[in-house]
Design a protein around this motif. Structure first.
Motif, PDB file in Angstrom:
ATOM      1  N   TYR A 261       0.822  -1.216   0.000  1.00 23.48           N
ATOM      2  CA  TYR A 261       0.000   0.000   0.000  1.00 23.48           C
ATOM      3  C   TYR A 261       0.856   1.267   0.000  1.00 23.48           C
ATOM      4  CZ  TYR A 261      -4.447  -2.403   0.724  1.00 23.48           C
ATOM      5  OH  TYR A 261      -5.568  -3.174   0.557  1.00 23.48           O
ATOM      6  N   GLY A 262       1.805   1.354   0.911  1.00 19.25           N
ATOM      7  CA  GLY A 262       2.574   2.590   1.033  1.00 19.25           C
ATOM      8  C   GLY A 262       3.511   2.843  -0.135  1.00 19.25           C
ATOM      9  N   GLU A 263       4.293   1.813  -0.519  1.00 19.73           N
ATOM     10  CA  GLU A 263       5.335   2.003  -1.539  1.00 19.73           C
ATOM     11  C   GLU A 263       4.944   1.469  -2.907  1.00 19.73           C
ATOM     12  OE1 GLU A 263       8.624   0.027   0.282  1.00 19.73           O
ATOM     13  OE2 GLU A 263       8.757   1.470   1.944  1.00 19.73           O
ATOM     14  N   ASN A 264       3.783   0.857  -3.009  1.00 15.89           N
ATOM     15  CA  ASN A 264       3.294   0.305  -4.280  1.00 15.89           C
ATOM     16  C   ASN A 264       4.308  -0.665  -4.883  1.00 15.89           C
ATOM     17  OD1 ASN A 264       1.287  -0.015  -6.196  1.00 15.89           O
ATOM     18  ND2 ASN A 264       1.783   1.847  -7.336  1.00 15.89           N
ATOM     19  N   ALA A 265       4.843  -1.534  -4.019  1.00 17.72           N
ATOM     20  CA  ALA A 265       5.934  -2.423  -4.421  1.00 17.72           C
ATOM     21  C   ALA A 265       5.595  -3.343  -5.596  1.00 17.72           C
ATOM     22  CB  ALA A 265       6.405  -3.245  -3.219  1.00 17.72           C
ATOM     23  N   PRO A 266       4.387  -3.953  -5.670  1.00 18.19           N
ATOM     24  CA  PRO A 266       4.122  -4.813  -6.827  1.00 18.19           C
ATOM     25  C   PRO A 266       4.221  -4.068  -8.154  1.00 18.19           C
ATOM     26  CG  PRO A 266       2.569  -5.287  -5.071  1.00 18.19           C
ATOM     27  CD  PRO A 266       3.316  -4.044  -4.658  1.00 18.19           C
ATOM     28  N   GLN A 267       3.558  -2.917  -8.241  1.00 23.37           N
ATOM     29  CA  GLN A 267       3.570  -2.143  -9.485  1.00 23.37           C
ATOM     30  C   GLN A 267       4.978  -1.660  -9.830  1.00 23.37           C
ATOM     31  OE1 GLN A 267       1.493  -1.670 -11.799  1.00 23.37           O
ATOM     32  NE2 GLN A 267       1.995   0.232 -12.848  1.00 23.37           N
ATOM     33  N   ASN A 268       5.768  -1.352  -8.804  1.00 20.53           N
ATOM     34  CA  ASN A 268       7.136  -0.860  -9.033  1.00 20.53           C
ATOM     35  C   ASN A 268       8.141  -1.997  -9.215  1.00 20.53           C
ATOM     36  OD1 ASN A 268       6.194   1.769  -8.735  1.00 20.53           O
ATOM     37  ND2 ASN A 268       6.582   1.781  -6.524  1.00 20.53           N
ATOM     38  N   LEU A 269       7.654  -3.233  -9.147  1.00 15.30           N
ATOM     39  CA  LEU A 269       8.483  -4.436  -9.306  1.00 15.30           C
ATOM     40  C   LEU A 269       9.572  -4.532  -8.240  1.00 15.30           C
ATOM     41  CD1 LEU A 269       8.896  -4.580 -13.203  1.00 15.30           C
ATOM     42  CD2 LEU A 269       7.101  -5.573 -11.760  1.00 15.30           C
ATOM     43  N   SER A 270       9.288  -3.979  -7.060  1.00 18.71           N
ATOM     44  CA  SER A 270      10.236  -4.096  -5.949  1.00 18.71           C
ATOM     45  C   SER A 270       9.798  -5.133  -4.921  1.00 18.71           C
ATOM     46  CB  SER A 270      10.438  -2.732  -5.268  1.00 18.71           C
ATOM     47  OG  SER A 270       9.200  -2.206  -4.807  1.00 18.71           O
ATOM     48  N   TRP A 271       8.642  -5.751  -5.149  1.00 16.26           N
ATOM     49  CA  TRP A 271       8.218  -6.862  -4.290  1.00 16.26           C
ATOM     50  C   TRP A 271       8.975  -8.115  -4.731  1.00 16.26           C
ATOM     51  CZ3 TRP A 271       3.484 -10.336  -5.293  1.00 16.26           C
ATOM     52  CH2 TRP A 271       3.380 -11.301  -4.277  1.00 16.26           C
ATOM     53  N   LYS A 272       9.632  -8.775  -3.781  1.00 20.25           N
ATOM     54  CA  LYS A 272      10.457  -9.942  -4.108  1.00 20.25           C
ATOM     55  C   LYS A 272      10.036 -11.162  -3.303  1.00 20.25           C
ATOM     56  CE  LYS A 272      14.546  -7.242  -5.422  1.00 20.25           C
ATOM     57  NZ  LYS A 272      15.989  -7.024  -5.188  1.00 20.25           N
ATOM     58  N   ILE A 273      10.125 -12.309  -3.945  1.00 22.47           N
ATOM     59  CA  ILE A 273       9.925 -13.592  -3.287  1.00 22.47           C
ATOM     60  C   ILE A 273      11.195 -14.409  -3.466  1.00 22.47           C
ATOM     61  CG2 ILE A 273       8.625 -15.766  -3.333  1.00 22.47           C
ATOM     62  CD1 ILE A 273       7.077 -13.407  -2.159  1.00 22.47           C
ATOM     63  N   ALA A 274      11.774 -14.840  -2.354  1.00 19.98           N
ATOM     64  CA  ALA A 274      13.036 -15.596  -2.372  1.00 19.98           C
ATOM     65  C   ALA A 274      14.102 -14.860  -3.170  1.00 19.98           C
ATOM     66  CB  ALA A 274      12.808 -17.004  -2.925  1.00 19.98           C
ATOM     67  N   GLY A 275      14.125 -13.544  -3.038  1.00 25.26           N
ATOM     68  CA  GLY A 275      15.154 -12.736  -3.683  1.00 25.26           C
ATOM     69  C   GLY A 275      14.882 -12.366  -5.122  1.00 25.26           C
TER      70      GLY A 275
END
Length: 346
Positions: A261-275
């Motif tokens: 919500y705060g940083e919009n990580a999915p849209q910014n492609l900064s959400w990571k799974i296992a690196g």
């Protein structure tokens, strides 16, 4: 001013009448959950294959359904006549559903990587060990994000992915509200450190804040219903489910509130799974992206952003809300049947 006060008292009276009627309603859930095929910690995989084995097509597609971490799975099996899972079984599929529970001792320190690269990896392994046809992943709401993360890791093991009301661009239609949720997440850090989880009551308050007047409207409406009517029964069933939520492990709460919500990580492609960045563009399997047009919890623009990053995607926009798309009167013809037809066509 007098007329305004009178109208306010009238509406408040309707609200109290509706709440009291809900509290006194005799409904109790009678649908028994399906047996457990696999479990680890507080996570269970339930087996909804209820069709008789005799004469059953051994090539029936297997469907792993992944709900949100914050709600019980049984909105997908609310009642016997309002059950997406039982409907799938009756229409030629072998359905399995992940039954999350609140974080126990093992899950208290879990991140989304632990849930996706750990629990969901193992749940998919359990489904793969069962006989049957191709395997599809179906994710509902936040479960769609989890299913996408799993699909990217296990592309060779699946035939396709269905995303139901899945958020992706959390700033798509109301960025200030999403950023406020991120700030709330930061302010809750003392609570997360002390409890090790985000309590379900706080989660309920967050979701109520998405549409604060909806609570008033729905109980005012319920107060006008015949308590013995099917509509009243369905209302109570859904309200009981909403009030039976699940707490979030503290690290997951941080990832979702601050990161999503705060940083919009999915849209910014900064959400990571296992690196690894969770980038929908890397998925080489076909995807059906179902975007309910009247969704107040996941704005359509948020889900539509996911489709823009997918390579092999079809979009479906039913005239429904976030919950109604799965349990409403028209859920079967408007959502269940097209989803089933899409999986068969692959």
């Amino acid at each position: 001013m007098t007329a305004l006060q009178a109208e306010g008292r009238r509406r408040f009276g309707q609200l109290l009448t509706g709440i009291e009627a809900y509290r006194k309603h005799a409904y109790t859930r009678t649908a028994e959950p399906a047996p457990v095929l696999w479990d680890e910690g507080t996570t269970k995989l339930r087996d909804y294959r209820m069709a008789e084995p005799a004469g059953k097509d051994p090539r029936r597609p297997r469907v792993l359904v992944i709900p949100s971490l914050v709600n019980r799975f049984y909105v997908l099996d609310l009642e016997k006549d309002a059950s997406f899972l039982r409907w799938l079984d009756a229409h030629g599929f072998d359905p399995f559903v992940v039954d999350w529970d609140g974080p126990g001792y093992l899950e208290r320190g879990f991140t989304l990587t632990d849930y996706i690269a750990g629990r969901l990896d193992k749940a998919l392994d359990a489904v793969k060990r069962e006989p049957g046809g191709p395997v599809y992943l179906v994710g509902y709401c936040m479960g769609g994000n989890l299913a996408l993360g799993l699909a990217l890791r296990r592309q060779a093991d699946i035939a396709g992915l269905v995303c139901l009301a899945t958020p992706w661009d959390f700033h798509a239609e109301n960025a200030p509200h999403a950023q406020m949720m991120g700030q709330i997440g930061r302010q809750l850090e003392p609570v997360l450190q002390i409890l090790g989880e985000l309590p379900v009551d706080m989660l309920q308050a967050f979701f109520s804040g998405l549409d604060p007047f909806q609570v008033l409207k729905k109980f005012q409406y319920f107060g006008t219903l015949d308590p013995d009517s099917p509509a009243a029964r369905r209302f109570v069933a859904l309200e009981d489910w909403l009030n039976d939520g699940i707490s979030l492990a503290a690290p997951v709460a941080r990832e979702c509130l601050i990161g999503w919500y705060g940083e919009n990580a999915p849209q910014n492609l900064s959400w990571k799974i296992a690196g690894q960045a969770v980038d929908p563009a890397g998925l080489e399997r076909r995807v059906l992206n179902v975007i309910p047009s009247a969704d107040r919890i996941v704005p359509p623009g948020s889900s539509r952003a996911l489709g823009k990053r997918l390579r092999l995607v079809e979009e479906m926009v039913p005239n429904a809300g976030h919950i109604g798309m799965m349990v409403g009167r028209h859920a079967a013809p408007s959502v269940w049947e097209p989803v089933a037809a899409w999986m068969r066509a692959q």
